[in-house]
Write a protein that holds these residues in place. Structure first.
Motif: not given
Length: 571
Positions: A529-541, A543-553, A555-560
């Motif tokens: 879980r991220l302390q601050k919402r960040k843009r998903c590293s996989v989605c297109s820019w 779409d501008n999807k923000k997420t509070l979660y990151s990859c456990a391996s 650390g890249s932010p990823v959306c649902d």
């Protein structure tokens, strides 16, 4: 800590009994090429099937005319050049004392505890740094010809990657893959996971293409001094290390090793009864007990010798520098042996010699060339040397010369002269070493002769380091294959650990590396879980999807939409 003897070391090194093939130099030299004739059995080391029958009858007639006039056997006989031999054995002056040497390690080699430590003594970090320096220079020169100069496969190399490359070469030799196509080796269907885990196929090929061992700009100048210039500095350093860390046993062998090579090389030789036929000849001095290479000299063409010296005598003097004045013995075949060199080595360097003689030597008495009944033995003595003419079977004559045996004796157990038995027991040091090298050879198909010599050095280092490792009694005994397995893993492990630390490594490759290292990468069943919402590293820019979660391996932010949940067992 104690050391194993030479027989124990050879017992551990051999995976199976090696049937040593001993070679013979022909008495003839055809068009400057060396011609070897295959030997039917070990007693035929100097058989001359083209013996002149007319000359034999003439000699018989001369002897028939001389013998009645003498009325008794002659005590002095002469060779063609009037060299005098005595048929009466010299008087024994009581028991002779001589020092018995056992093979042993020297200096740091006494304390090696792993295969990598033993190998590093012969291929030092300084030698590897020299290869890295000149290889990176070649990579820089060739990079301008590459379309994408930032491609990862054409980056400069370092010592960790070079060791991994050498480790893969040892692995290809160990698995008999040294002549297998690279595409098959890296194929998921037909290859081994280890190749893909260590480095990409293109990188492996690119490094082999750019391996260099000298300064290219000054190569032409140095080549005028020595034809081995492209790799001479590395070769000299390797041979110095081989001599530095080993003390040989009482008996040594000087013979030839052939590195198979069909490319362009000015001093390429042809030896008919060698498996590879064509290649680079290396004249080598090996310990009889362990087959360790003490010293070696590649044949590079015409050799400048001292006045009165022959090429064979040059090699004998050059390769025995480290054992002079020690009372050791040298066994060699009829290409090296002559009365002059045996006498010189005995008187000037305190080294005895035993070997076969060619029948065209002017010092040999004509009567010693006659064919007699099977089992006939004739001895002659001169200046501390014993000349033997032995007929193992009808119409066959073997000539041997020894400065070790003062008198001729028969070995009653085997029914042969002691000199013949000793020669057969000590002539195979170099041949056994050559077979150990070829058993797990790193040599790949190449048109560059420095690369072929480099592959040969890796093979020689593998066998020599295995001997050094097994000499230490505290180490667990390893045969050649087991030794190379441990050496291979030790060489590639640091590079695999570096790859595993890279966050950009593909998941499939990361899995292979983890399996090779036997590392269980634990993945949490929940993403971080991220302390601050960040843009998903996989989605297109866009779409501008923000997420509070990151990859456990990584650390890249990823959306649902791009998250996957695993249980602990599946992870």
């Amino acid at each position: 800590m104690g050391e194993r003897n030479g027989n124990q070391v050879m017992y551990y090194l051999r995976d199976r009994r090696l049937d040593v093939c001993y070679d013979e130099e022909s008495d003839n030299d055809v068009d400057g090429e060396e011609v070897h004739e295959e030997i039917a059995d070990e007693q035929d080391a100097d058989e001359d099937s083209d013996f002149d029958e007319l000359r034999r009858r003439q000699v018989d007639e001369i002897e028939e005319n001389i013998q009645p006039r003498l009325g008794r056997p002659r005590s002095v006989i002469k060779g063609k050049n009037n060299f005098k031999w005595s048929t009466i054995a010299p008087e024994s002056r009581g028991r002779r004392s001589f020092h018995v040497y056992l093979p042993s390690a020297r200096e740091e080699a006494k304390n090696v505890s792993t295969p990598l430590e033993a190998w590093t003594l012969l291929f030092t970090p300084e030698m590897l740094e020299m290869i890295i320096q000149h290889t990176n220079e070649e990579i820089e020169r060739n990079r301008v010809n590459i379309e994408n100069q930032n491609a990862s496969f054409c980056r400069n190399t370092d010592i960790v990657e070079l060791k991994a490359l050498i480790g893969l070469l040892y692995f290809t030799g160990m698995e008999k893959h040294n002549h297998t196509n690279l595409e098959d080796l890296w194929s998921p269907q037909f290859g081994y996971n280890l190749y893909r885990a260590v480095m990409p196929e293109r990188r492996f090929q690119y490094l082999l293409q750019n391996l260099r061992f000298d300064e290219k700009n000054s190569r032409n100048v140095r080549r005028t001094e020595h034809a081995l210039a492209p790799i001479k500095e590395l070769w000299d350093a390797f041979i110095v290390n081989c001599k530095k860390y080993y003390s040989p046993s009482t008996n040594c062998t000087i013979d030839e090793q052939l590195l198979g090579f069909r490319g362009r090389f000015a001093a390429q030789v042809y030896i008919a009864n060698k498996p590879d036929k064509y290649g680079i000849k290396i004249v080598s001095c090996n310990d009889v007990q362990t087959s360790y290479t003490i010293d070696a000299e590649p044949y590079v063409g015409r050799i400048e010798t001292a006045a009165g010296d022959t090429v064979p005598s040059y090699y004998i003097k050059k390769l025995t520098e480290t054992i002079r004045n020690t009372g050791r013995n040298i066994t060699c075949d009829n290409w090296f042996m002559s009365v002059n060199i045996v006498r010189e080595m005995k008187h000037n360097y305190s080294l005895s010699m035993v070997g076969t003689l060619r029948k065209n030597k002017p010092e040999i008495p004509s009567t010693f060339l006659q064919s007699t009944a099977a089992g006939t033995v004739r001895y002659a003595y001169a200046d501390g040397m014993t000349l033997l003419s032995y007929s193992p079977k009808r119409n066959k004559v073997v000539l041997l010369l020894s400065s070790l045996h003062k008198r001729g004796h028969m070995n009653e157990e085997i029914g042969k002269p002691d000199i013949v038995a000793f020669y057969n027991a000590t002539k195979g040091g170099t041949d056994t070493f050559d077979q150990l090298c070829k058993c797990y050879s790193t040599s790949r198909i190449t048109k560059r002769w420095p690369m072929r010599l480099f592959f040969g050095m890796l093979d020689q280092a593998g066998v020599n380091s295995a001997v050094l490792y097994n000499l230490r009694e505290a180490n667990s005994a390893l045969n050649c294959r087991s030794f190379l397995k441990e050496l291979t893993f030790s060489l590639i492990k640091p590079h695999l650990e570096d790859r595993l630390r890279k966050s950009t490594l593909r998941r499939s490759v990361r899995t292979l590396v983890s399996e090779v290292l036997e590392v269980n990468e634990h993945r949490s069943n929940e993403t971080g879980r991220l302390q601050k919402r960040k843009r998903c590293s996989v989605c297109s820019w866009r779409d501008n999807k923000k997420t509070l979660y990151s990859c456990a391996s990584c650390g890249s932010p990823v959306c649902d939409d791009h998250r996957t949940h695993f249980c602990h067992n599946c992870a």
